[in-house]
Structures are given as structure tokens and as C-alpha cells.
Design a protein around this motif. Sequence first.
Motif, PDB file in Angstrom:
ATOM      1  N   SER A 106       0.934  -1.177  -0.004  1.00 54.03           N
ATOM      2  CA  SER A 106      -0.093   0.175   0.026  1.00 54.03           C
ATOM      3  C   SER A 106       1.057   1.290  -0.036  1.00 54.03           C
ATOM      4  O   SER A 106       1.920   1.216   0.293  1.00 54.03           O
ATOM      5  N   CYS A 107       0.334   2.565  -0.537  1.00 52.44           N
ATOM      6  CA  CYS A 107       1.037   3.760  -0.165  1.00 52.44           C
ATOM      7  C   CYS A 107       1.018   4.104   0.936  1.00 52.44           C
ATOM      8  O   CYS A 107       1.335   5.388   1.426  1.00 52.44           O
ATOM      9  N   GLY A 155      -2.064   5.239   2.463  1.00 51.94           N
ATOM     10  CA  GLY A 155      -3.186   5.941   2.067  1.00 51.94           C
ATOM     11  C   GLY A 155      -4.368   4.889   2.784  1.00 51.94           C
ATOM     12  O   GLY A 155      -5.104   5.340   3.543  1.00 51.94           O
ATOM     13  N   CYS A 156      -4.393   3.812   2.546  1.00 48.21           N
ATOM     14  CA  CYS A 156      -5.424   3.064   2.825  1.00 48.21           C
ATOM     15  C   CYS A 156      -5.513   2.664   4.449  1.00 48.21           C
ATOM     16  O   CYS A 156      -6.248   2.529   5.033  1.00 48.21           O
ATOM     17  N   GLY A 202      -9.258  -1.367  -0.964  1.00 48.41           N
ATOM     18  CA  GLY A 202      -8.821  -0.328  -1.737  1.00 48.41           C
ATOM     19  C   GLY A 202      -8.573  -0.792  -3.211  1.00 48.41           C
ATOM     20  O   GLY A 202      -8.538  -1.848  -3.487  1.00 48.41           O
ATOM     21  N   ASP A 203      -8.510   0.195  -4.026  1.00 47.04           N
ATOM     22  CA  ASP A 203      -8.375  -0.259  -5.590  1.00 47.04           C
ATOM     23  C   ASP A 203      -7.192  -0.851  -5.816  1.00 47.04           C
ATOM     24  O   ASP A 203      -7.070  -1.796  -6.712  1.00 47.04           O
ATOM     25  N   CYS A 204      -5.924  -0.568  -5.029  1.00 53.65           N
ATOM     26  CA  CYS A 204      -4.729  -1.338  -5.537  1.00 53.65           C
ATOM     27  C   CYS A 204      -4.810  -2.923  -5.174  1.00 53.65           C
ATOM     28  O   CYS A 204      -4.592  -3.855  -6.001  1.00 53.65           O
ATOM     29  N   GLY A 250     -12.144   1.895  -3.461  1.00 50.99           N
ATOM     30  CA  GLY A 250     -11.834   3.281  -3.205  1.00 50.99           C
ATOM     31  C   GLY A 250     -10.453   3.518  -3.085  1.00 50.99           C
ATOM     32  O   GLY A 250      -9.758   2.576  -2.970  1.00 50.99           O
ATOM     33  N   CYS A 251      -9.770   4.706  -3.080  1.00 53.47           N
ATOM     34  CA  CYS A 251      -8.469   4.924  -3.185  1.00 53.47           C
ATOM     35  C   CYS A 251      -8.343   6.458  -2.456  1.00 53.47           C
ATOM     36  O   CYS A 251      -8.393   7.358  -3.076  1.00 53.47           O
ATOM     37  N   PRO A 252      -8.158   6.210  -1.358  1.00 54.76           N
ATOM     38  CA  PRO A 252      -8.560   5.104  -0.171  1.00 54.76           C
ATOM     39  C   PRO A 252      -9.887   5.140   0.176  1.00 54.76           C
ATOM     40  O   PRO A 252     -10.605   6.042  -0.118  1.00 54.76           O
ATOM     41  N   ARG A 276       1.033   9.010  -5.018  1.00 51.09           N
ATOM     42  CA  ARG A 276       0.873   7.702  -4.162  1.00 51.09           C
ATOM     43  C   ARG A 276       2.301   7.106  -3.935  1.00 51.09           C
ATOM     44  O   ARG A 276       2.132   5.811  -3.550  1.00 51.09           O
ATOM     45  N   MET A 279      -6.072  14.039  -2.272  1.00 53.03           N
ATOM     46  CA  MET A 279      -5.364  13.229  -3.627  1.00 53.03           C
ATOM     47  C   MET A 279      -5.757  13.571  -4.722  1.00 53.03           C
ATOM     48  O   MET A 279      -6.890  13.921  -4.854  1.00 53.03           O
TER      49      MET A 279
HETATM   50  S1  SF4 Z   1      -5.897   2.024  -3.188  1.00 45.05           S
HETATM   51 FE1  SF4 Z   1      -5.171   4.191  -3.255  1.00 45.05          FE
HETATM   52  S2  SF4 Z   1      -4.891   4.841  -1.042  1.00 45.05           S
HETATM   53 FE2  SF4 Z   1      -5.096   2.580  -1.023  1.00 45.05          FE
HETATM   54  S3  SF4 Z   1      -2.918   1.805  -1.103  1.00 45.05           S
HETATM   55 FE3  SF4 Z   1      -3.595   1.895  -3.245  1.00 45.05          FE
HETATM   56  S4  SF4 Z   1      -3.181   3.983  -4.180  1.00 45.05           S
HETATM   57 FE4  SF4 Z   1      -2.847   3.964  -1.574  1.00 45.05          FE
END
Ligand code: SF4
Lengths: 170, 505
Positions: free
Chosen positions: A53-54, A56-57, A119-121, A150-152, B209, B295
Motif C-alpha cells: 500500500s502507499c 493511504g488505505c 482499496g483499488d490497489c 476506493g483510493c483510499p 501515491r 489526493m
Molecule cells: S488504493 Fe489508493 S490509497 Fe489505497 S494503497 Fe492503493 S494507492 Fe494507496
Amino acid sequence: MPLNHLLFRNIVKGHRTEPAPASDAHAAAELARGAPGAGLGRSLALRVVDCGSCNGCELELHAATGPAYDLDHLGLHVVASPRHADALVVTGPVSANMEPALRRTAQAVPRPNRVVALGDCAGDGGCFAGTYAVKGGVGQILPVDLHIPGCPPTPTRILAGLRALMDRER
Amino acid sequence: MMMGRATLMEVLSLGRPVAGARPWPRVVLDDRAWRALVGHMAVADWVLLAEWGGPDEVHVALRDEETGEIAIATRASADRRFFALGPVRPGAIRLERAIRDLWGLAPEGLEDQRPWLDHGHWPVHHPLGAASPPQPARPYRFLAAEGEGLHQVPVGPVHAGIIEPGHFRFHVQGETVVRLEARLGYVHKGISAAMAGQTPAGAARVAGRVSGDSTVAYALAFAHAVEAASDCSPPPRAVWLRAVLAEIERIANHVFDIGAICNDAGFPLALSEASLLREMLLRANESLFGHRLAMDRVIPGGLACDIDEAGAALLAATLTRFGKRFQRLVALYRDTPSLLDRTIGAGVVAGALVYRFGAGGFVGRAASRGVDARKVPGYPPYDQLDFVIPVRAEGDVDARIEIRIAEIRISLDLLARLLAGLPSGPVAAAVPRAAGEGLGVVEGFRGKILVWVRLAEDGTVAQCHPHDPSWFQWPLLEAAIEGNILADFPLCNKSFNCSYSGVDL
Ligand code: SF4
């Protein structure tokens, strides 16, 4: 003394936790399409695993556990060990470097259990899909029962998704 | 070779300047000139800002502290090796290990030849350079500590709780930590590969990100880099509103971390208060800018959102309420002796180490190093605003908390002035499609974020490298925990709150 003041204040006119959102209809449908699972009860223990993850989640998961949304009052709580978990909540596109750890964590969760891609990732790799370093979503590694997009995803969306997980187990 | 005192630009005059590099020069050096540069670095007061690889080249961004000049030096490396900076700048060691893993360029003279990002799980070896078939993973040799009664405690990569993954290898004697070594790279997702070939708008999403908690700061640094490369000026209103978003992000992170540090000292009430404070800001972000973390709001050329007067007034009122409530959190922290007992004197970082590694942010400022990219090199609109940079000398957990408290107050003050003086006009300008190179430097909540970008003829991103401040802070955490008890690690770790995603790339 500020500690007493604050506690008193919080008791008398404290912050109110947001009313819990209804369980997400899409999530419930997604779960219903999956293999019928044995009942896990109405209180679920979650083990969160960050697989690239970045972060954010993670921030929004923190918010979901905090006093404004309070995951715990719905009977959901985050546990420290996969051995205590009913569900694995996985974030990130699944980096190749985390794949072995994800598999080992999943093996350590007692059965029956659920896997949630958050999350979208975690769904399809998000904006990292296709690089040499990611697997492109949790589904590439483990059977996923529920995806919370969702992101996130916002804390409300996280709660709504996780509630669907519980409703189904009633 | 030049002898005696020379400025950075004098030494770089031995090389060939690259056309189209903005706003700071980039100079290509041959092996001899590069070695001369490294030789000078051993004695010169030049700060290592970042080091990264490219196809057959290694770049280093430096700032001459005496003249204030910033420049990028490039070692053209057709022979796939380069003379390492690690021996003269320890902060470069992990950067150079990462350069070898990703680009296959060998750092000569670097003592630590272990891989860093490559754990042996990728389908290719040296994925960004001359890719070759993968090599089987070899066991990672952690640094040793020997002595009677010593034992190892391995922790991670999966940690208890909601936190990013990494491995910590502790050597402990009884309760006391004798040595800590971190092994990171678990969340490496190929950020450079994900950005290459994209339009600036597409790559900006990825830039935002790199480390989600610093999404505004990264998007801003990326936008600065693209705007420099393509010679585009964002409109004044966008510049001011960007600062509004950036200061909200700084406060939101600082306040939550203050609470989380207290929580790790066994005081959850502070975390509870801090979460609610943070939530106030995220909700304001969502209702005014359309995303809780803001974001994808900062884009090359300007901003993807705007607020009207009512919105600005609402935000100002929210911030006033925030400020009052934040005072209570500060009082709670300062008036709880059992809490201060845990934070004062714990996890001390020596000022000398902070300078040696060039660590910035609150980690540096809590240990005497007064640096802030908003001041030096500086960027608008901060050049038009008066503000102080808080600095403490103690270098302990308490000092890092106090620096963050001071920074929240300063940011609140900045926000009030930013919102009162918002220029009118559009919030975005078109980004011309042109080849070029740019470097953006922005102060995120952790410290200085650098983004370097090279645009191709058609305006797409040929290469981009983001540099996180945590590169120079992680090694200091290892030093800070030495001699502390193992049980204080979460506390010390949280007081640093380094990014995993930001350095793993
Ligand atoms: S879904 Fe968005 S917020 Fe969550 S880890 Fe991926 S890039 Fe980051």
C-alpha cells in the motif's frame, strides 16, 4: 488538571461517533456470489496486512478504528496475530516482496475465514498494475471474498463493506 | 585535480552542462571528474539531497551550504559502474544499494554490497537497467553483534496493528537494545516503472501515491518538477491554494502522530483526541476539495479544485476551532508527568549524526539541524510569508513532539494568512508539451521531498525519480534506539514515523 478536565468534558458533552452506515448492498451481493461460508458469528476479528500500500488505505483504516467511526462498536476489532483472526484485510497491489509473507499470514489464519481486499490497489493493482514488482491485486494470490473499492475507501465505506461481511454471517 | 577550497560549481565546471535542465543545472562528469567530486565531498560542506540511477548514468543532487547553490552531477556510466559516495556520505549507502538493484550499476568502493530492494522475488534482475533473468534469493546477512548473553529478536515484515511492513532485527542484552538493523523494500512496487511513459497528468496520480500520507507534498514536488521542465507557471491563486492544502496535510499528520506516540507510551486518551482533531481536517478537505486526503488535487500546471469565499471562510472557522481544541491536547501532553517520563530522554539522536546523514524534517530540527525547504531553497508562496523554523537541541522523543507542536501552530498561522490573502484568478494553466528536465523540492511533513523528472519530446514522462526524506532518517532510528529498552521501540519508532512506501518505491 487537564486529564480530569478532558475526561469529564468527554463524558458530559463528548464527541458522538457517527451512526454506523448500513451494510453495503454491492458488498452483500458480492459475498452472496461466493462460496457459502460457515457462520463466523457476529463479532469478527480482523488481521490487516499491508502488501504494498502507499499507506493511504492504512490512514483510513486507522480513522475507521478511531472514535469518530469506531469499528469496535460494531463488533469488529483489529487483532495483532493472524491466529486470532476471522478475516484477513489486505491492502496494496501485492508487491512481489510481500507475497511470501502474505501467503504465510493467510496460512496462519484459522479456518473458516474471509479475505477482504481493501482499496483499488488490492482489487487490481490500481495505478501500480503491470510493473515488474507487483502481482496486481490480492485475487492473484488468495481467493477474495469481498472487495472494498476506493483510493483510499473512506472510513464510512470501509464500515459499510465490513458490515456486509457480518450481516451475511448472521 | 583542483586542490584547496573549491565551490560546488567550480568543481562541476570540469563537466559538460546539460541543456534544458531547470531550475538548477545538471552537469555530466567523466569518471575522473566524478572521483574529484567525491574527493571534494569528503571535506566540503555539501549536502547530499538525493542520489538515483538512470540508464547508464548515476545522478546526485547536492547543495553547497556556503554558496547555497544546488546542482545535479551525473556520472555517465557506460561501463555500468561508478565510484561510490557511500564512504563519504553514509546516507548514500542504501541509495547506492538500491541503484545497483534497480539499474545494475555497481557502486565501487562501497563496503556494504548486500542487495537492498531486490529480495529475489522479481521476475527480472536489474529491472530498470539491462534486465536479465532473476537470480535466486540468497539469505540476507544481518550485521552481527557478539557478546555474552546477547540474543536476537526478529520482528516483521508483518507487524501487529495497522502499520506498513518491514523487518527489524534487534540484538538485545536482557531488555537493552544493543543493535537494531532494519531491512526494508517489502512494499517496493516499481514506482519509476509505473510512471515512465505516462502523460504528466497520469504520472501525477502515481506521484501522489509514493507515500499516501504525503500525497499533497509529493504531487506538489512532481508538479514543480514538470513545471520547471516544461517552463510552465501555475497561476498565483493555484500557488496559494496549494500551500493551503500542503499546510493542512502537515497539521493532520503531525497531530495524529503526536497522539499515536502518546498511545505507544500507554496513553490512548491522547490518540483519541488527536484522531478527532485529524478528522476535523479530513472532513474539511472532503467537503471543500472533494477528497479526504486531497489526493489528485495538485496537478501539473495548477490545481484540480478551487474554493469560493464561503468555503474559505468555513475553512478558516474550522481551523480556529481546531486551534482551540489542539491547545487542550498540548496541555494534556505537557501536564501528564507519567507520559513525559517516557518521552523525555528516550530515543536520543545525536546532532552530529543528523548532520552526517543530512537528515531533515522534525528529526533533524529536534536535534539542532534547522533546515526547511520552504525557506531554503524556498518556493512561492512561502517567500512572501514570514515564519520561523522551530529548532531544539535535545534530539529525544519529547523534542520531536515539541517540534511538531510548534510546527502545527506555525502552520495554523500560515493558513490564516494564506486564506486571508488568496489571489483571485484561474487555478490552472496548460502544461506545454516539450522535452526538458526539472527538479522539484518541497517540504513535506517529514522533511524535504525531491522529485526529478525528464520529459520526452512528446511531453510524456521519460523518467521520474521521487526521493523521500525517510532515506536519511531510517538509519538514525537505528542509532536512536541503541541503549534503550526493547519495549520503548514502538515509542521511538512512532516519534520518527518514517515512510516505508516512500523509500521502498
Ligand atoms: S488504493 Fe489508493 S490509497 Fe489505497 S494503497 Fe492503493 S494507492 Fe494507496
